[in-house]
Design an enzyme around this catalytic site. Structure first.
Site, mmCIF file in Angstrom:
data_model
loop_
_atom_site.group_PDB
_atom_site.id
_atom_site.type_symbol
_atom_site.label_atom_id
_atom_site.label_comp_id
_atom_site.label_asym_id
_atom_site.label_seq_id
_atom_site.Cartn_x
_atom_site.Cartn_y
_atom_site.Cartn_z
ATOM 1 N N ASP A 6 17.077 -38.948 14.318
ATOM 2 C CA ASP A 6 17.309 -38.504 15.698
ATOM 3 C C ASP A 6 18.232 -39.528 16.379
ATOM 4 O OD1 ASP A 6 16.995 -37.548 18.366
ATOM 5 O OD2 ASP A 6 15.059 -36.692 17.881
ATOM 6 N N ASN A 7 17.752 -40.270 17.347
ATOM 7 C CA ASN A 7 18.665 -41.163 18.086
ATOM 8 C C ASN A 7 18.863 -42.499 17.371
ATOM 9 O OD1 ASN A 7 18.933 -39.247 20.075
ATOM 10 N ND2 ASN A 7 17.120 -39.980 21.152
ATOM 11 N N GLU A 24 12.366 -39.611 25.101
ATOM 12 C CA GLU A 24 13.306 -39.154 24.080
ATOM 13 C C GLU A 24 14.370 -40.179 23.725
ATOM 14 O OE1 GLU A 24 15.731 -36.607 21.566
ATOM 15 O OE2 GLU A 24 16.453 -37.782 23.234
ATOM 16 N N ASN A 28 23.320 -35.401 16.176
ATOM 17 C CA ASN A 28 22.255 -35.749 17.116
ATOM 18 C C ASN A 28 22.554 -37.089 17.800
ATOM 19 O OD1 ASN A 28 19.564 -36.501 18.144
ATOM 20 N ND2 ASN A 28 18.900 -34.646 17.108
ATOM 21 N N HIS A 58 17.987 -35.748 28.428
ATOM 22 C CA HIS A 58 17.982 -35.777 26.956
ATOM 23 C C HIS A 58 18.555 -37.143 26.541
ATOM 24 C CE1 HIS A 58 18.727 -32.905 23.270
ATOM 25 N NE2 HIS A 58 18.053 -33.980 22.930
ATOM 26 N N ASN A 91 23.533 -33.207 22.776
ATOM 27 C CA ASN A 91 22.303 -33.913 22.435
ATOM 28 C C ASN A 91 22.327 -35.343 22.972
ATOM 29 O OD1 ASN A 91 20.388 -35.515 20.717
ATOM 30 N ND2 ASN A 91 19.944 -33.467 19.932
ATOM 31 N N HIS A 109 19.882 -30.871 30.852
ATOM 32 C CA HIS A 109 19.877 -29.431 30.520
ATOM 33 C C HIS A 109 19.231 -28.640 31.657
ATOM 34 C CE1 HIS A 109 21.115 -30.394 26.458
ATOM 35 N NE2 HIS A 109 20.041 -31.124 26.255
HETATM 36 CA CA LIG Z 1 18.419 -36.853 20.080
#
Ligand SMILES: [Ca+2]
Ligand SMILES: [Ca+2]
Length: 354
Positions: free
Chosen positions: A268-269, A53, A223, A114, A167, A133
């Site tokens: 996203d990232n 991720e 995010n 994450h 996140n 998480h």
């Molecule tokens: Ca992310």
């Protein structure tokens, strides 16, 4: 008369939900074709079968990779396996990923990593901060990296009532970091409604042992987060609004928005190319396919490069794109000396030459 009103209200609600669902399909790029873009010499990384991720790379070329994320609504092909942090040496000709041993005294069974962020202390000690998480809660775990016998020593778990639905993080001091919140509601269905109605209810938080505060608001789903090379600007991805916010960082840690770079894909990232300062964004070109996963028609992958971030017109180019036949659900891309490592939420990871 009461029934008529009830029927009218029901009809109006259904029409509204129908209209929202249609709009949502459009927003989620449900029926988008992807033009393939592939750099040279790409190969899949062995051992990273269940996601990669987030990726952060040390100046020495050692990459940390978070793997095995379990996230509501997202596919996960190893639901019973705890998450792991992998290490890869990008100086090697054919780098392999190895799972890092984690010290005792940390609950490894419920580890659900994450977003991650490296912090290098004044004495050159390397720390890895991991959004975790456990049992679907949010904590930030601090690990010390031991390079000789590569392993992670658990230092501390940070919990705070404002650290909810976290996140990603970017660490700027020993216990000072910014964190994004990706949903307001902790209930999965209510959080889907937030996306459906494009409610701007999420934020960026600043955390320190003495002060915790919201420093930026108005995101549909904040995010990825990272910082510019000179540490003057913070970049925040809003995955649902398909944009990147460029924020100026102040001495009191507050952030003010300088500009929003609008894209047409779900960001996203974010990472910053250490050689150029460009932003690299791991993106979901057709996010609907992530939510409704079909192995016959899987979600695609996309990596964007944003150059001249602070200029009037930043230049956005696609450095990788695939319809899911090779790589599904890209969440991050990170570079080191001409190599780019691309990670995914639940699928494999790819290493390419730039
Ligand atoms: Ca992310
Ligand atoms: Ca990160």
């Amino acid at each position: 008369m009461g029934k008529l009103v009830a029927l009218t209200l029901l009809g109006a609600s259904l029409a509204l939900i129908g209209e929202r669902l249609l709009a949502f399909r459009k927003i989620m790029n449900a029926s988008l074709d992807i033009e393939p873009v592939e750099p040279q010499n790409c190969h899949l990384i062995e051992g990273l079968e269940y996601g990669s991720e987030d990726i952060d790379i040390l100046p020495s070329g050692l990459a940390f990779i978070s793997s095995g994320l379990k996230y509501p609504g997202m596919p996960n092909f190893a639901p019973d396996e705890p998450g792991k942090i992998f290490l890869m040496d990008l100086n090697e000709q054919n780098p392999k990923a190895q799972a890092l041993k984690i010290s005792d005294g940390f609950d490894k069974e419920s580890f659900n990593p994450h977003g991650i962020s490296i912090f290098i202390g004044k004495d050159h000690t390397v720390y890895l901060y991991v959004v975790n998480h456990p049992h679907m809660k949010s904590t930030v775990e601090i690990f010390k990296f031991e390079e000789k016998q590569p392993s992670l020593i658990h230092v501390k778990t940070i919990k705070h009532k404002l650290l909810t639905s976290v996140n990603d993080i970017v660490v700027l001091g020993l216990e000072q970091f910014y964190a994004t919140r990706d949903h307001y509601s902790t209930n999965f269905f209510l959080s889907l409604l937030e996306m459906l109605f494009q409610l701007r209810w999420t934020h960026v938080l600043f955390y320190s042992p003495t002060e915790v505060k919201v420093v930026a608001k108005g995101f549909i789903s904040a995010n990825g987060i990272t910082v510019s090379l000179d540490q003057k600007y913070v970049y925040v991805a809003d995955v649902a609004a398909k944009n990147v916010h460029v924020m100026e960082k102040h001495d009191n840690w507050d952030l003010t928005q300088l500009k929003v770079i609008q894209l047409s894909t779900h960001v996203d990232n974010l990472t910053v190319d250490p050689a150029t300062g460009d932003i690299l964004a791991g993106c979901h070109p057709n996010a609907m396919k992530l939510l409704i996963y079909n192995p016959e028609n899987p979600p695609g992958s996309e990596v964007l490069r944003i150059q001249n971030v602070l200029s009037e017109q930043p230049r956005v180019s696609t450095v990788y794109a695939n319809n899911g036949s090779v790589l599904q659900g890209t969440s991050v891309a990170s570079t080191y000396r001409g190599k780019m490592l691309i990670g995914t939420v639940f699928h494999k990871a790819l290493c390419c030459e730039l």
